[in-house]
Design a protein around this motif. Structure first.
Motif, PDB file in Angstrom:
ATOM      1  N   VAL A 218      63.924  71.000  12.535  1.00  0.00           N
ATOM      2  CA  VAL A 218      63.195  69.736  12.632  1.00  0.00           C
ATOM      3  C   VAL A 218      61.695  70.027  12.586  1.00  0.00           C
ATOM      4  CG1 VAL A 218      62.726  67.709  14.054  1.00  0.00           C
ATOM      5  CG2 VAL A 218      65.039  68.680  13.991  1.00  0.00           C
ATOM      6  N   ILE A 219      61.015  69.453  11.618  1.00  0.00           N
ATOM      7  CA  ILE A 219      59.570  69.666  11.459  1.00  0.00           C
ATOM      8  C   ILE A 219      58.830  68.418  11.928  1.00  0.00           C
ATOM      9  CG2 ILE A 219      57.716  70.152   9.820  1.00  0.00           C
ATOM     10  CD1 ILE A 219      59.884  71.373   7.975  1.00  0.00           C
ATOM     11  N   TRP A 220      57.822  68.617  12.761  1.00  0.00           N
ATOM     12  CA  TRP A 220      56.931  67.529  13.175  1.00  0.00           C
ATOM     13  C   TRP A 220      55.527  67.838  12.664  1.00  0.00           C
ATOM     14  CZ3 TRP A 220      59.130  68.792  18.534  1.00  0.00           C
ATOM     15  CH2 TRP A 220      60.347  68.119  18.735  1.00  0.00           C
ATOM     16  N   VAL A 221      54.963  66.921  11.902  1.00  0.00           N
ATOM     17  CA  VAL A 221      53.591  67.083  11.408  1.00  0.00           C
ATOM     18  C   VAL A 221      52.724  66.056  12.129  1.00  0.00           C
ATOM     19  CG1 VAL A 221      52.085  67.175   9.393  1.00  0.00           C
ATOM     20  CG2 VAL A 221      54.512  67.753   9.157  1.00  0.00           C
ATOM     21  N   SER A 232      51.217  65.932   5.192  1.00  0.00           N
ATOM     22  CA  SER A 232      52.296  65.104   5.722  1.00  0.00           C
ATOM     23  C   SER A 232      53.628  65.589   5.183  1.00  0.00           C
ATOM     24  CB  SER A 232      52.093  63.630   5.323  1.00  0.00           C
ATOM     25  OG  SER A 232      50.835  63.145   5.735  1.00  0.00           O
ATOM     26  N   CYS A 233      54.698  65.071   5.743  1.00  0.00           N
ATOM     27  CA  CYS A 233      56.031  65.403   5.261  1.00  0.00           C
ATOM     28  C   CYS A 233      56.141  65.081   3.767  1.00  0.00           C
ATOM     29  CB  CYS A 233      57.083  64.604   6.028  1.00  0.00           C
ATOM     30  SG  CYS A 233      57.184  64.996   7.786  1.00  0.00           S
ATOM     31  N   GLY A 234      56.718  65.979   3.021  1.00  0.00           N
ATOM     32  CA  GLY A 234      56.964  65.743   1.606  1.00  0.00           C
ATOM     33  C   GLY A 234      55.770  65.932   0.700  1.00  0.00           C
ATOM     34  N   ASP A 243      60.817  72.884   1.033  1.00  0.00           N
ATOM     35  CA  ASP A 243      61.547  73.449  -0.109  1.00  0.00           C
ATOM     36  C   ASP A 243      62.014  74.874   0.181  1.00  0.00           C
ATOM     37  OD1 ASP A 243      61.154  71.104  -1.477  1.00  0.00           O
ATOM     38  OD2 ASP A 243      59.511  71.856  -2.729  1.00  0.00           O
ATOM     39  N   ARG A 244      61.151  75.661   0.831  1.00  0.00           N
ATOM     40  CA  ARG A 244      61.521  77.042   1.155  1.00  0.00           C
ATOM     41  C   ARG A 244      62.731  77.077   2.077  1.00  0.00           C
ATOM     42  NH1 ARG A 244      57.845  81.718   4.271  1.00  0.00           N
ATOM     43  NH2 ARG A 244      59.485  83.324   4.266  1.00  0.00           N
ATOM     44  N   LEU A 245      62.699  76.255   3.128  1.00  0.00           N
ATOM     45  CA  LEU A 245      63.780  76.249   4.101  1.00  0.00           C
ATOM     46  C   LEU A 245      65.078  75.730   3.491  1.00  0.00           C
ATOM     47  CD1 LEU A 245      61.811  74.990   7.241  1.00  0.00           C
ATOM     48  CD2 LEU A 245      62.607  77.321   6.790  1.00  0.00           C
ATOM     49  N   ALA A 255      59.261  64.662  10.273  1.00  0.00           N
ATOM     50  CA  ALA A 255      58.698  63.395  10.769  1.00  0.00           C
ATOM     51  C   ALA A 255      57.196  63.557  10.949  1.00  0.00           C
ATOM     52  CB  ALA A 255      59.352  63.007  12.089  1.00  0.00           C
ATOM     53  N   ASP A 256      56.450  62.525  10.557  1.00  0.00           N
ATOM     54  CA  ASP A 256      55.001  62.513  10.739  1.00  0.00           C
ATOM     55  C   ASP A 256      54.643  61.867  12.062  1.00  0.00           C
ATOM     56  OD1 ASP A 256      54.142  63.689   8.266  1.00  0.00           O
ATOM     57  OD2 ASP A 256      54.746  61.839   7.262  1.00  0.00           O
TER      58      ASP A 256
END
Length: 279
Positions: A218-221, A232-234, A243-245, A255-256
């Motif tokens: 889960v990534i939080w920006v 931001s995400c994407g 993309d790497r993950l 999620a931003d």
């Protein structure tokens, strides 16, 4: 003749002063070893096993200090390798609860606050290994058993310095022992992007994640309250990370401006428009 003699004397003086400076002053560009280092880290060790996280069980804090010190004492300050800290790591190691790992880039103090000393999440700084060295500086001397309190090499001067190699080994170990849902907190206002590559997460943590133990990443920006929205995400570097993950086979969500983190940031900026609560 007089001019030639003067230039010769000037050259000798400059060389002498440079040599004197290296012996009696700052040899390196970085800050020297933190004063009272031994007292600080041994105290932190006892604080951790008695108060912060007694669940880790008994640890020999004096033995841990000796293993830590012997990794870099009496060695070339520019030739300290991550493997030199292996004994320290083995003596300090303890389990990281599943779903509690919190990786990060460019928001050190925010992560410390958000993790809540392991109550919400357990970032590297909330393990005994990270707690031991957090915000400290240290190095030894090639021909002496003491610490160098005057100056220590920066990463720009040499990558294999005592502090850099410590955090590389700590990051590798932390990644290897993380499991379940993995959380990553990135700074969307950071110059150069939220996901630096090269960087600790890119170079030492992602390659050492154990895929069979991880269910989701889960990534939080999160942007600084008064900072620009650079990533931001994407988009930009976050998309590169996503993309790497995904290419590595992980289930990834992003999620931003994650609300829980924003609430924490707003404690210091209650009147900012981003912190206005809807009625």
């Amino acid at each position: 003749m007089m001019k030639s003699l003067f230039l010769s004397l000037l050259l000798v003086s400059v060389l002498f002063m440079n040599s004197f400076s290296e012996v009696h002053g700052r040899r390196w560009k970085g800050e020297g070893t933190t004063q009272n280092l031994e007292s600080i880290v041994v105290g932190r060790c006892y604080d951790y096993i008695r108060i912060v996280n007694p669940a880790v069980g008994e640890k020999n804090c004096s033995e841990i200090w000796e293993a830590f010190k012997n990794a870099f004492i009496n060695k070339d300050p520019c030739n300290i390798l991550p493997k030199d800290y292996e004994l320290f790591i083995n003596l300090s190691l303890h389990p990281i609860p599943p779903n509690k790992s919190l990786f990060w880039e460019n928001n050190h103090l925010l992560v410390n606050s958000f993790a809540g000393r392991g109550r919400r999440y357990m970032s590297l700084g909330d393990t005994l290994i990270g707690f031991f060295g957090d915000l400290l500086n240290w190095c030894g001397q090639a021909n002496g058993s003491g610490l160098d309190y005057e100056s220590c090499p920066t990463t720009e001067e040499c990558e294999n310095n005592a502090v850099e190699s410590f955090w590389r080994m700590a990051s590798i170990t932390y990644a290897q022992h993380s499991s379940g849902v993995i959380h990553v907190l990135l700074n969307g206002s950071a110059v150069g992007g939220a996901y630096p590559d090269p960087g600790f997460f890119a170079d030492y943590e992602i390659p050492n994640l154990q895929k069979d133990k991880i269910s989701q990443i889960v990534i939080w920006v999160v942007d600084d309250i008064e900072g620009p929205d650079r990533d931001s995400c994407g988009t930009h570097t976050v998309k590169i990370l996503e993309d790497r993950l995904k290419t590595l086979g992980y289930d990834v969500t992003c999620a931003d401006n994650y609300k829980s983190v924003m609430f924490l940031l707003c404690v210091d900026f209650p009147d900012d428009s981003k912190c206005t609560l809807s009625s």
